[in-house]
Design an enzyme around this catalytic site. Structure first.
Site, short mmCIF file in Angstrom:
data_model
loop_
_atom_site.label_atom_id
_atom_site.label_comp_id
_atom_site.label_asym_id
_atom_site.label_seq_id
_atom_site.Cartn_x
_atom_site.Cartn_y
_atom_site.Cartn_z
N GLU A 159 7.34 42.02 10.91
CA GLU A 159 7.32 41.07 9.80
C GLU A 159 7.30 39.61 10.28
O GLU A 159 7.84 38.72 9.62
CB GLU A 159 8.52 41.30 8.86
CG GLU A 159 8.65 42.71 8.35
CD GLU A 159 7.49 43.15 7.45
OE1 GLU A 159 6.87 42.26 6.84
OE2 GLU A 159 7.20 44.35 7.36
N LEU A 160 6.70 39.37 11.44
CA LEU A 160 6.58 38.05 12.05
C LEU A 160 7.93 37.39 12.33
O LEU A 160 8.03 36.15 12.39
CB LEU A 160 5.71 37.11 11.20
CG LEU A 160 4.24 37.50 11.01
CD1 LEU A 160 3.49 36.38 10.29
CD2 LEU A 160 3.55 37.79 12.34
#
Length: 451
Positions: free
Chosen positions: A146-147
């Protein structure tokens, strides 16, 4: 000249079945196989397969000028192999064009970077090896679950040998700065960063099919005009998206596939190119360093990690699973190691989110998600402790296991020596028998000779 870096995330968890309190200690299988297959095959045929066809068509029609990057979690790759092996073949076909890049992430799409550095490194290594085994290439660029990114995470990523990473261009981190450049980590200046352009990415992920949006309908011509009108100095536009916007989050009836297919043509008209992450890192120097003392992600308005770690339910579940990590890593039981990975997927914690309604949760509410997960985790902990009791300290247990392994190696060595001597003895026995036969024959012939 402006260039677009288009990247897609692909992930599907192994969802848990309804696991009751009375199942603890009695049933060690945790997964809803029917739901997992049904959902994966539905998404594969609505989104992944037609989207891959569209990407291949875009590459061919643009004579290789269109380029795209993917990161596919290890658990998603496993499900492709189980439920839709033809999807693996379509990704291999994309890879052959030379216009596609695969990135490394955590194998289980986990939150290990937030609480377990050893597990984080293990999963990154596992994912790299999985991509190598499936596609025959070694990823050069990293992107976390999710970065998620922070200064501490960037240091771990750099130590693992990566020199490029993707993350969020959060406003509370950038301030007045633009995400449309190559940046670097403040603690590891040699680790370059590409930051997601929120506006242009969310025009596609959130607003594309929104009838109330003032810019609806969005066309490829209009979209490329917006990108072209950005400041001349801002030459890197990072579009980081979930692959499911193609056909799943936005149905094909919205025109999402036609929109994407038209992008290369209108990009060419505006003198805009497409680049892979590794190309941007290789050809561009970082203009500045960004300081991120607290983890950020690409989720929700806050762009933090509160969607997975924002309430007491999530924190309790995360703490409990991390408490047994050292013992699990000492384990060699294949089933335990497999369950360990599947239970770490960030989705299980996201389902416990109390911030907003979760459309994709298989549970009625966050508390139901928490209870089900903790029941499964309780049984899993019992299985781990049956092999490695909690009454023994980790250091002592590690020492005992090392002694056992060393004894095992010594036993194997002695067994090989025994086998060697047995072979030598067997080889010698026929020769002795032949000699004995010859002597016996001579003796017999001597006795039958008349005097």
């Amino acid at each position: 000249m402006k260039t677009i870096c288009l990247y897609f995330q692909i992930h599907q968890p192994f969802r848990l079945r309804r696991y009751r309190f009375f199942d603890i200690g009695n049933d060690h299988y945790y997964y809803d196989d029917f739901q997992n297959e049904e959902i994966f095959r539905k998404v594969a045929y609505m989104c992944y397969i037609p989207a891959n066809r569209a990407m291949l068509e875009m590459i061919k029609n643009s004579d290789g000028k269109f380029k795209v990057a993917f990161s596919i979690s290890g658990v998603a790759l496993e499900q492709m192999e189980i439920y839709a092996p033809e999807l693996i073949d379509s990704f291999k076909e994309l890879l052959k064009t030379g216009c596609v890049e695969f990135l490394t992430e955590t194998y289980a799409h986990s939150l290990s970077s937030l609480g377990d550095p050893d597990e984080f490194r293990t999963q990154v290594k596992m994912h790299t090896e999985k991509v190598e085994s499936v596609f025959g290439i070694t990823p050069k660029v990293f992107r976390n679950t999710e970065l998620i990114y922070s200064d501490d995470i960037s240091e771990m990523v750099y130590d693992m040998g990566f020199r490029g990473m993707l993350t969020e261009g959060a406003k509370h981190v950038l301030g007045w700065k633009s995400p449309n450049y190559v940046y670097a980590s403040v603690v590891q200046p040699d680790l370059k960063l590409l930051l997601k352009n929120d506006r242009f990415s969310e025009d596609l992920s959130l607003r594309f099919a929104d009838y109330s949006w003032t810019e609806y309908p969005l066309t490829a011509d209009k979209y490329m005009s917006w990108i072209a009108s950005a400041s001349e100095a801002e030459h890197v536009i990072n579009l980081f998206l979930n692959y499911e916007i193609l056909g799943s989050l936005h149905a094909s009836s919205t025109g999402i596939f036609d929109f994407f297919k038209a992008l290369p043509r209108y990009a060419g008209q505006k003198n805009i190119t497409f680049s892979l992450p590794s190309e941007l890192f290789e050809n561009n120097e970082a203009i500045d360093r960004i300081d991120v003392p607290y983890p950020m992600s690409w989720v929700d308005e806050e762009k933090d990690c509160s969607s997975w770690m924002g309430n007491v339910l999530q924190k309790e579940a995360f703490q409990k699973i991390n408490e047994i990590s050292e013992r699990v890593r000492l384990c060699s039981d294949r089933r335990i190691l497999q369950d360990w990975l599947y239970l770490q997927s960030s989705d299980h914690f996201y389902y416990m989110n109390t911030k907003h309604y979760n459309l994709f949760s298989p549970y009625d509410n966050p508390y139901d998600a928490f209870n089900n997960y903790m029941n499964v985790l309780s049984d899993f902990i019992l299985r781990v402790e049956a092999q490695y009791p909690s009454s023994i300290e980790n250091e002592e247990l590690n020492s005992l296991l090392t002694t056992i392994r060393n004894q095992g190696y010594e036993i194997e060595k002695l067994e090989r020596m025994v086998e060697k001597y047995e072979r030598q003895e067997k080889q010698a026995q026929p020769e002795s028998g032949d000699e004995a036969g010859k002597v016996t024959g001579k003796t017999k012939r001597a006795r039958t000779t008349p005097v």
